[in-house]
Design an enzyme around this catalytic site. Structure first.
Site, short mmCIF file in Angstrom:
data_model
loop_
_atom_site.label_atom_id
_atom_site.label_comp_id
_atom_site.label_asym_id
_atom_site.label_seq_id
_atom_site.Cartn_x
_atom_site.Cartn_y
_atom_site.Cartn_z
N PRO A 105 5.16 15.56 72.98
CA PRO A 105 6.19 14.66 72.46
C PRO A 105 7.21 14.31 73.53
CG PRO A 105 5.78 16.45 70.91
CD PRO A 105 5.02 16.78 72.17
N GLU A 106 7.59 13.04 73.56
CA GLU A 106 8.57 12.58 74.52
C GLU A 106 9.90 12.37 73.81
OE1 GLU A 106 7.09 9.40 77.03
OE2 GLU A 106 5.04 10.14 76.87
N ARG B 56 -1.17 25.24 68.81
CA ARG B 56 -1.48 25.61 70.20
C ARG B 56 -0.49 26.62 70.78
NH1 ARG B 56 -3.01 19.68 72.85
NH2 ARG B 56 -4.09 18.85 71.04
#
Length: 293
Positions: free
Chosen positions: A2-3, A123
């Site tokens: 995510p940015e 993850r």
């Protein structure tokens, strides 16, 4: 990963549930995420009121009444969901089912409002840490970050100064979190396309011979502002794991002008070029060789 727009979207989703409420109960369901939890992690959170919820680059920062700050990072696949006092979320038109494996619900906060805030991370590249506000500027995870691209201090002159002596490509410079914080591969590609600048261009060319900002630096800053604001308004981009706190997908990916459009006609009016892709510093770069110079 995510940015900035995705993290800002999450911040805005968490704000109504967390800001001004007290963490009645905090629970960690494993010993670590990317890093081990501090031994006093839960103790420093329970009973504390969240006085503010901010963002620095790709980090979420929850200010606590104790003077501590809860630092949170989504990693590659982390997402929050908020369940209200009635046990319901509020998905909208873009709702897609989240990851339903509750084995990946690693952290939960029960708030005094009755809401539950749950962090799910298959993850386990995300992380959380409690830091005293007085030493936040010395935190290794935050120290050295450049200016916020939507902050008042980020302008053409600042960007030109940061790039003046760099011998790297323009794209590599924009991905350097010391130059500007929070930009990632997607939005750098999009901003460079909108500014009609080649990702291969030498970063130092943003500065004039006298060291001031060249015209292209102004175009680039404007493009960065535009693409980030539009992406935030759209709830970010959902390519793999990003979800808003309601479970909705962001939809800015439908507005990409160049990213992931290899082989398509360039979307710049009057340009007859075709979008190309090449690997640059281990990342896929999408650009139009005709109108990006």
């Amino acid at each position: 990963m995510p940015e900035l727009p995705e993290v800002e979207t999450v911040r805005r989703g968490l704000q109504p549930a967390m800001e001004g409420a007290t963490i009645v109960r905090a629970e960690t369901r494993r010993k670590d995420l990317r890093f081990p939890f501090q031994t006093d992690f839960v103790a420093r959170l329970e009973g504390q009121t969240v006085t503010g919820l901010g963002r620095r680059a790709k980090y979420l920062l929850a200010d606590l009444a104790s003077g501590d700050v809860l630092l949170m990072h989504l990693g590659m696949s982390g997402s929050f969901r908020v369940i209200d006092a009635a046990g319901a979320t509020a998905p909208g038109d873009c709702h897609h089912p989240r990851n339903e494996d509750r084995a990946h619900d690693h952290v939960s906060f029960t708030m005094s409002s009755g809401a539950s805030v749950i962090f799910n991370d298959p993850r386990r590249f995300g992380y959380m840490k409690v830091i005293a506000r007085t030493v936040l500027n010395d935190e290794p995870l935050l120290k050295g970050l450049g200016p916020e691209p939507l902050g008042n201090e980020f302008d053409a002159a600042m960007l030109a100064r940061a790039c003046r002596d760099k011998k790297t490509s323009l794209k590599a410079a924009l991905l350097d979190q010391r130059v500007v914080a929070g930009l990632g591969n997607i939005y750098v590609c999009e901003a460079l396309f909108r500014a009609h600048l080649s990702p291969r261009r030498l970063a130092a060319t943003l500065a004039s011979k006298t060291g001031g900002p060249a015209d292209r630096a102004g175009r680039l800053v404007e493009a960065i502002h535009d693409v980030l604001n539009q992406a935030i308004k759209a709830g970010g981009s959902s390519l793999r794991d990003h979800r808003q706190t309601t479970g909705e997908l962001g939809y800015f990916q439908h507005s990409f002008r160049v990213y992931d459009r290899e082989g398509e006609k360039c979307r710049t009016p009057t340009c007859r070029g075709t979008v190309k892709r090449f690997t640059q510093n281990g990342r896929s770069t999408f650009w139009c060789p005709v109108c990006q110079k």
